[in-house]
Scaffold this motif. Structure first.
Motif, mmCIF file in Angstrom:
data_model
loop_
_atom_site.group_PDB
_atom_site.id
_atom_site.type_symbol
_atom_site.label_atom_id
_atom_site.label_comp_id
_atom_site.label_asym_id
_atom_site.label_seq_id
_atom_site.Cartn_x
_atom_site.Cartn_y
_atom_site.Cartn_z
ATOM 1 N N LEU A 174 0.810 -1.224 0.000
ATOM 2 C CA LEU A 174 0.000 0.000 0.000
ATOM 3 C C LEU A 174 0.837 1.265 0.000
ATOM 4 O O LEU A 174 0.311 2.364 -0.123
ATOM 5 N N ARG A 175 2.135 1.089 0.195
ATOM 6 C CA ARG A 175 2.973 2.268 0.425
ATOM 7 C C ARG A 175 2.820 3.309 -0.688
ATOM 8 O O ARG A 175 2.663 4.491 -0.428
ATOM 9 N N GLU A 176 2.866 2.844 -1.925
ATOM 10 C CA GLU A 176 2.848 3.813 -3.033
ATOM 11 C C GLU A 176 1.527 4.585 -3.105
ATOM 12 O O GLU A 176 1.464 5.663 -3.679
ATOM 13 N N SER A 177 0.472 4.075 -2.477
ATOM 14 C CA SER A 177 -0.821 4.775 -2.500
ATOM 15 C C SER A 177 -0.825 5.979 -1.566
ATOM 16 O O SER A 177 -1.680 6.852 -1.675
ATOM 17 N N GLY A 178 0.085 6.010 -0.599
ATOM 18 C CA GLY A 178 0.118 7.088 0.384
ATOM 19 C C GLY A 178 -0.872 6.852 1.528
ATOM 20 O O GLY A 178 -0.870 7.568 2.522
ATOM 21 N N MET A 179 -1.694 5.814 1.402
ATOM 22 C CA MET A 179 -2.746 5.585 2.398
ATOM 23 C C MET A 179 -2.196 5.206 3.774
ATOM 24 O O MET A 179 -2.779 5.539 4.799
ATOM 25 N N LEU A 180 -1.056 4.522 3.763
ATOM 26 C CA LEU A 180 -0.468 4.099 5.042
ATOM 27 C C LEU A 180 -0.126 5.289 5.919
ATOM 28 O O LEU A 180 -0.212 5.227 7.149
ATOM 29 N N ARG A 181 0.268 6.392 5.260
ATOM 30 C CA ARG A 181 0.661 7.589 6.016
ATOM 31 C C ARG A 181 -0.493 8.172 6.830
ATOM 32 O O ARG A 181 -0.291 8.952 7.753
ATOM 33 N N GLU A 182 -1.717 7.797 6.472
ATOM 34 C CA GLU A 182 -2.879 8.283 7.234
ATOM 35 C C GLU A 182 -2.949 7.622 8.615
ATOM 36 O O GLU A 182 -3.727 8.037 9.461
ATOM 37 N N TYR A 183 -2.179 6.562 8.801
ATOM 38 C CA TYR A 183 -2.228 5.798 10.051
ATOM 39 C C TYR A 183 -0.812 5.770 10.641
ATOM 40 O O TYR A 183 0.014 4.954 10.237
ATOM 41 N N GLU A 184 -0.616 6.664 11.625
ATOM 42 C CA GLU A 184 0.731 6.798 12.183
ATOM 43 C C GLU A 184 1.225 5.474 12.780
ATOM 44 O O GLU A 184 2.368 5.074 12.579
ATOM 45 N N ASN A 185 0.329 4.796 13.508
ATOM 46 C CA ASN A 185 0.791 3.558 14.167
ATOM 47 C C ASN A 185 1.061 2.443 13.148
ATOM 48 O O ASN A 185 1.999 1.661 13.311
ATOM 49 N N LEU A 186 0.296 2.401 12.062
ATOM 50 C CA LEU A 186 0.559 1.357 11.060
ATOM 51 C C LEU A 186 1.850 1.646 10.294
ATOM 52 O O LEU A 186 2.604 0.736 9.962
ATOM 53 N N SER A 187 2.105 2.928 10.031
ATOM 54 C CA SER A 187 3.369 3.280 9.359
ATOM 55 C C SER A 187 4.551 2.875 10.225
ATOM 56 O O SER A 187 5.544 2.328 9.733
ATOM 57 N N ALA A 188 4.438 3.147 11.538
ATOM 58 C CA ALA A 188 5.539 2.805 12.449
ATOM 59 C C ALA A 188 5.682 1.277 12.549
ATOM 60 O O ALA A 188 6.799 0.746 12.634
ATOM 61 N N TYR A 189 4.555 0.589 12.520
ATOM 62 C CA TYR A 189 4.551 -0.894 12.588
ATOM 63 C C TYR A 189 5.298 -1.479 11.381
ATOM 64 O O TYR A 189 6.176 -2.341 11.517
ATOM 65 N N VAL A 190 4.958 -0.956 10.202
ATOM 66 C CA VAL A 190 5.612 -1.435 8.982
ATOM 67 C C VAL A 190 7.114 -1.125 9.041
ATOM 68 O O VAL A 190 7.957 -1.977 8.715
ATOM 69 N N ALA A 191 7.449 0.078 9.505
ATOM 70 C CA ALA A 191 8.874 0.465 9.587
ATOM 71 C C ALA A 191 9.622 -0.459 10.556
ATOM 72 O O ALA A 191 10.778 -0.823 10.315
ATOM 73 N N ARG A 192 8.948 -0.852 11.651
ATOM 74 C CA ARG A 192 9.597 -1.777 12.604
ATOM 75 C C ARG A 192 9.892 -3.114 11.933
ATOM 76 O O ARG A 192 10.938 -3.707 12.149
ATOM 77 N N GLY A 193 8.950 -3.568 11.117
ATOM 78 C CA GLY A 193 9.177 -4.832 10.400
ATOM 79 C C GLY A 193 10.351 -4.699 9.443
ATOM 80 O O GLY A 193 11.232 -5.564 9.395
ATOM 81 N N GLU A 194 10.351 -3.595 8.703
ATOM 82 C CA GLU A 194 11.426 -3.405 7.707
ATOM 83 C C GLU A 194 12.796 -3.263 8.356
ATOM 84 O O GLU A 194 13.816 -3.503 7.707
ATOM 85 N N ALA A 195 12.816 -2.827 9.622
ATOM 86 C CA ALA A 195 14.111 -2.628 10.295
ATOM 87 C C ALA A 195 14.681 -3.934 10.832
ATOM 88 O O ALA A 195 15.838 -3.982 11.250
ATOM 89 N N ARG A 196 13.914 -4.996 10.816
ATOM 90 C CA ARG A 196 14.429 -6.261 11.353
ATOM 91 C C ARG A 196 15.563 -6.775 10.462
ATOM 92 O O ARG A 196 15.446 -6.771 9.222
ATOM 93 N N PRO A 197 16.650 -7.234 11.073
ATOM 94 C CA PRO A 197 17.785 -7.713 10.261
ATOM 95 C C PRO A 197 17.379 -8.786 9.255
ATOM 96 O O PRO A 197 17.865 -8.798 8.119
ATOM 97 N N ALA A 198 16.457 -9.667 9.636
ATOM 98 C CA ALA A 198 16.036 -10.738 8.717
ATOM 99 C C ALA A 198 15.323 -10.134 7.506
ATOM 100 O O ALA A 198 15.497 -10.608 6.374
#
Ligand SMILES: N[C@@H](CCC(=O)N[C@@H](CS)C(=O)NCC(=O)O)C(=O)O
Length: 216
Positions: A174-198
């Motif tokens: 959904l990132r390219e839609s910009g819709m995720l940015r409407e949800y601060e906690n979901l954006s942070a959740y996704v970023a936490r996943g992306e930051a995982r070394p795996a």
């Protein structure tokens, strides 16, 4: 036993990690299992040798000895069941993590895929804008529920699980839609996943495939 998965030889997402081999790579990295990748062209995906493995001629598939699987959710579940790290030991927590796996694939992913399909195949239609806004409304209904349930927690139910892995994989589309940015906690959740070394290792591996394909 060697694990072999399949992936696009030349991914249409240009290495952004949105193809479904990414979630399988991520799961394998989380549990520390080495794997090999067999790259397929669109033509090869529709040939009998691959149809034997995947009835719909798609990626990803998973082979390990005599076992051959398709469907990314089933593959991630198999990995999570066989190796520690993606499903809790406690029976209740495990059942809830599995519930989130299903929620990601059967409640959140469908309208997101519908959006991608509309953008790809229907954008020349006169009714395209109206259809897109109807789909976006459906997506927002789902995101509202997900965002409310996540609240300010790091992960959906206690420790990171295969439920989070699939949910984040789906939300990334959904990132390219910009819709995720409407949800601060979901954006942070996704970023936490992306930051995982795996996740990083899996992402770099699939990007390397695209980079090599573009250079040749
Ligand atoms: N539900 C399947 C969907 C598989 C799927 O749609 N794979 C895409 C790549 S992400 C594909 O192979 N597309 C090419 C095609 O369908 O011909 C899963 O989760 O594995």
């Amino acid at each position: 036993m060697t694990i072999t998965i399949t992936a696009f030889e030349n991914s249409p997402d240009r290495g952004r990690g949105l193809a479904r081999d990414m979630r399988v790579r991520w799961a394998l990295e989380e549990v520390g299992q080495p794997y090999e990748v067999r790259l397929l062209s669109f033509k090869a995906m529709k040939e009998p040798a691959h149809i034997e493995l995947h009835p719909f001629g798609q990626i990803p598939t998973y082979e390990e000895g005599n076992l051959a699987l398709f469907e990314s959710g089933s593959i991630v579940f198999h990995i999570a069941e066989r190796h520690a790290g993606l499903l809790p030991d406690d029976a209740g927590a495990r059942a809830r993590a599995i519930t989130w796996m299903f929620a990601a694939l059967s409640t959140i992913e469908p309208p997101i895929i519908e959006r991608a399909t509309a953008r790809f195949q229907e954008r020349d239609q006169t009714w395209y804008k109206q259809r897109l806004s109807m789909i976006d409304e459906r997506i927002r209904q789902r995101l509202n529920g997900l965002s409310a349930r996540l609240g300010d927690a790091d992960w959906l139910d206690g420790a990171f699980s295969a439920g989070d892995l699939l949910m984040i994989s789906v939300l990334l589309r959904l990132r390219e839609s910009g819709m995720l940015r409407e949800y601060e906690n979901l954006s942070a959740y996704v970023a936490r996943g992306e930051a995982r070394p795996a996740y990083r290792r899996a992402f770099e591996a699939q990007l390397a495939v695209f980079t090599a394909a573009s250079a040749s």
